[in-house]
Design a protein around this motif. Structure first.
Motif, PDB file in Angstrom:
ATOM      1  N   VAL A 102      24.905  24.641 -15.796  1.00 42.84           N
ATOM      2  CA  VAL A 102      25.026  24.378 -14.361  1.00 42.84           C
ATOM      3  C   VAL A 102      26.398  23.783 -14.062  1.00 42.84           C
ATOM      4  N   GLU A 103      27.006  24.251 -12.988  1.00 46.29           N
ATOM      5  CA  GLU A 103      28.236  23.650 -12.470  1.00 46.29           C
ATOM      6  C   GLU A 103      27.993  23.246 -11.025  1.00 46.29           C
ATOM      7  N   VAL A 104      28.316  22.002 -10.709  1.00 47.54           N
ATOM      8  CA  VAL A 104      28.226  21.521  -9.331  1.00 47.54           C
ATOM      9  C   VAL A 104      29.626  21.065  -8.930  1.00 47.54           C
ATOM     10  N   GLU A 105      30.243  21.830  -8.050  1.00 47.72           N
ATOM     11  CA  GLU A 105      31.606  21.526  -7.616  1.00 47.72           C
ATOM     12  C   GLU A 105      31.574  20.904  -6.225  1.00 47.72           C
ATOM     13  N   ALA A 106      32.122  19.710  -6.104  1.00 47.90           N
ATOM     14  CA  ALA A 106      32.169  18.992  -4.832  1.00 47.90           C
ATOM     15  C   ALA A 106      33.629  18.810  -4.437  1.00 47.90           C
ATOM     16  N   THR A 107      33.989  19.321  -3.256  1.00 42.37           N
ATOM     17  CA  THR A 107      35.383  19.322  -2.823  1.00 42.37           C
ATOM     18  C   THR A 107      35.507  18.726  -1.429  1.00 42.37           C
ATOM     19  N   ILE A 108      36.335  17.723  -1.288  1.00 39.21           N
ATOM     20  CA  ILE A 108      36.591  17.145   0.031  1.00 39.21           C
ATOM     21  C   ILE A 108      37.429  18.125   0.834  1.00 39.21           C
ATOM     22  N   VAL A 109      36.922  18.483   2.027  1.00 42.49           N
ATOM     23  CA  VAL A 109      37.609  19.472   2.857  1.00 42.49           C
ATOM     24  C   VAL A 109      38.065  18.897   4.195  1.00 42.49           C
ATOM     25  N   HIS A 110      37.573  17.699   4.531  1.00 45.18           N
ATOM     26  CA  HIS A 110      37.970  17.078   5.797  1.00 45.18           C
ATOM     27  C   HIS A 110      37.623  15.595   5.729  1.00 45.18           C
ATOM     28  N   THR A 111      38.437  14.779   6.382  1.00 41.72           N
ATOM     29  CA  THR A 111      38.142  13.348   6.466  1.00 41.72           C
ATOM     30  C   THR A 111      38.227  12.882   7.908  1.00 41.72           C
ATOM     31  N   GLY A 112      37.358  11.915   8.236  1.00 36.33           N
ATOM     32  CA  GLY A 112      37.461  11.206   9.500  1.00 36.33           C
ATOM     33  C   GLY A 112      38.029   9.830   9.216  1.00 36.33           C
ATOM     34  N   THR A 113      37.748   8.879  10.082  1.00 44.16           N
ATOM     35  CA  THR A 113      38.248   7.528   9.857  1.00 44.16           C
ATOM     36  C   THR A 113      37.672   6.928   8.580  1.00 44.16           C
ATOM     37  N   SER A 114      36.353   7.036   8.428  1.00 43.47           N
ATOM     38  CA  SER A 114      35.697   6.488   7.234  1.00 43.47           C
ATOM     39  C   SER A 114      34.810   7.518   6.540  1.00 43.47           C
ATOM     40  N   SER A 115      34.772   8.731   7.068  1.00 40.76           N
ATOM     41  CA  SER A 115      33.876   9.759   6.530  1.00 40.76           C
ATOM     42  C   SER A 115      34.642  10.802   5.728  1.00 40.76           C
ATOM     43  N   MET A 116      33.922  11.413   4.794  1.00 40.56           N
ATOM     44  CA  MET A 116      34.463  12.498   3.982  1.00 40.56           C
ATOM     45  C   MET A 116      33.483  13.661   4.023  1.00 40.56           C
ATOM     46  N   HIS A 117      33.967  14.830   4.434  1.00 42.67           N
ATOM     47  CA  HIS A 117      33.155  16.034   4.503  1.00 42.67           C
ATOM     48  C   HIS A 117      33.381  16.797   3.200  1.00 42.67           C
ATOM     49  N   ILE A 118      32.301  17.023   2.471  1.00 45.04           N
ATOM     50  CA  ILE A 118      32.418  17.519   1.100  1.00 45.04           C
ATOM     51  C   ILE A 118      31.652  18.831   0.946  1.00 45.04           C
ATOM     52  N   ARG A 119      32.378  19.894   0.673  1.00 47.58           N
ATOM     53  CA  ARG A 119      31.757  21.195   0.404  1.00 47.58           C
ATOM     54  C   ARG A 119      31.272  21.196  -1.040  1.00 47.58           C
ATOM     55  N   THR A 120      29.982  21.455  -1.210  1.00 46.79           N
ATOM     56  CA  THR A 120      29.384  21.379  -2.538  1.00 46.79           C
ATOM     57  C   THR A 120      28.732  22.708  -2.893  1.00 46.79           C
ATOM     58  N   VAL A 121      29.097  23.240  -4.047  1.00 48.94           N
ATOM     59  CA  VAL A 121      28.597  24.540  -4.501  1.00 48.94           C
ATOM     60  C   VAL A 121      27.927  24.365  -5.860  1.00 48.94           C
ATOM     61  N   VAL A 122      26.708  24.879  -5.971  1.00 49.82           N
ATOM     62  CA  VAL A 122      25.978  24.852  -7.237  1.00 49.82           C
ATOM     63  C   VAL A 122      25.955  26.267  -7.808  1.00 49.82           C
ATOM     64  N   SER A 123      26.435  26.406  -9.036  1.00 48.49           N
ATOM     65  CA  SER A 123      26.414  27.689  -9.742  1.00 48.49           C
ATOM     66  C   SER A 123      25.715  27.491 -11.075  1.00 48.49           C
ATOM     67  N   SER A 124      25.123  28.563 -11.584  1.00 50.13           N
ATOM     68  CA  SER A 124      24.497  28.462 -12.900  1.00 50.13           C
ATOM     69  C   SER A 124      24.388  29.838 -13.530  1.00 50.13           C
ATOM     70  N   GLY A 125      24.146  29.835 -14.820  1.00 51.34           N
ATOM     71  CA  GLY A 125      23.963  31.073 -15.567  1.00 51.34           C
ATOM     72  C   GLY A 125      23.680  30.739 -17.014  1.00 51.34           C
ATOM     73  N   SER A 126      23.413  31.748 -17.800  1.00 53.34           N
ATOM     74  CA  SER A 126      23.137  31.525 -19.213  1.00 53.34           C
ATOM     75  C   SER A 126      24.373  30.953 -19.902  1.00 53.34           C
TER      76      SER A 126
END
Length: 333
Positions: A78-102
């Protein structure tokens, strides 16, 4: 003269990837890894990305628009990739993708994707500013624009959900799970882990939908996961799931999490969510479910509420809703 390395500003990393094997203990009622466990992974990866960026403790504020595609199988890498794509004053918007395979890597693919919002807090628990994220590539600018475009949609979803009342006047299928928040549910801040709360939500939605249709069910979508207050270890927890809408195969289940001290009867609303479950036959194929007909005034109001959420989500820029989430003629999807 070159400045010492300690004086050089190192660019902040905006992405974290967790890699691990899906273990036998991750096996859920569906025969594969349940949506709730996947959401726990999402929360952990997003937390790591948020803390790495903010350099302080962070809390989950919102998780939205989570689509579950093919299941994660025990033994998968399993790979879980979390990437910050936008920030507010105190917030962080995080795009998260879960991938998996044998482990051999022959059949890997994306299993789910969502946007998670974390807020940085100081020692007093109040929000603190975070460094601004500046997109540097075309791909980062596209992700950032997408996150910004969803802000208005998210506000409409939050307001639509906030205005609803759930009382005993409703006649739809309802399930309430009650238990104590255990020490094993703790997060890095001493409260209950947000991912654990999402796992509870998935369990309650599963019981509610399975009792309604009499078949095995699985989550295909979760949205509007809003964390209002932290849950404390040792609190009494109530997770209430109620059917509010059915389509041809999908069952829309509203879930509310409440908690309070065992020394008091007062319970605070801590988390809200809308989950879509589908019924499956013995081969794992999605099958039609009995249509639910609202009977009381509250039933009709919540039924309309579910349809309103569908319409709001359809306004998101670039949104392509799967068939089971599209409003169709006659009230079915």
């Amino acid at each position: 003269m070159t400045a010492p390395s300690s004086a050089v500003d190192t660019p902040l990393e905006n992405s974290v990837t967790l890699r691990f094997l899906a273990s036998p203990t991750d096996l859920g009622h569906s025969g594969s890894v349940d949506a709730g466990t996947v959401l726990e992974w999402v929360d952990k990866a997003a937390y790591a990305a948020a803390v790495g960026w903010a350099k302080t403790y962070c809390v989950t504020a919102y998780v939205g628009n989570i689509h579950f595609a093919d299941p994660v199988v025990v033994g998968d890498l399993v790979e879980v990739e979390a990437t910050i794509v936008h920030t507010g004053t105190s917030s962080m918007h995080i795009r998260t993708v879960v991938s998996s395979g044998s482990v051999s890597g022959d059949d890997g693919g994306k299993r789910s994707e969502c946007l998670v919002i974390f807020v940085a807090v100081g020692p007093d628990g109040k929000p603190v500013p975070v460094p601004a994220f500046e997109p540097r590539t075309d791909a980062e600018r596209l992700d950032s624009d997408h996150a910004v475009a969803r802000i208005a949609v998210r506000k409409d979803i939050v307001e639509e959900m906030r205005r609803q009342e759930y009382t005993d006047a409703g006649t739809a299928e309802r399930t309430v799970l009650r238990f104590l928040a255990a020490p094993t549910d703790v997060n890095w801040g001493g409260k209950v882990h947000g991912g654990t709360v999402m796992d509870w939500i998935d369990e309650a939605a599963y019981v509610c939908s399975t009792r309604y249709c009499g078949l095995d069910t699985v989550a295909v979508f979760s949205g509007g996961v809003r964390f209002l207050k932290p849950l404390r270890i040792g609190d009494v927890v109530e997770v209430e799931a109620r059917l509010v809408y059915t389509g041809h195969k999908g069952m829309h289940v509203a879930v509310h999490v409440r908690s309070g001290s065992p020394r008091s009867r007062e319970m605070d609303l801590t988390t809200t969510c809308l989950t879509v479950m589908v019924a499956r036959d013995d081969e794992g194929t999605a099958v039609p479910v009995p249509p639910w007909a609202p009977r009381s005034e509250e039933d009709r109001r919540l039924h309309e509420h579910a349809r309103n959420l569908l319409l709001i989500r359809s306004r998101a820029p670039g949104s392509v809703l799967p068939t089971h989430l599209r409003p169709g003629s006659g009230g079915n999807e």
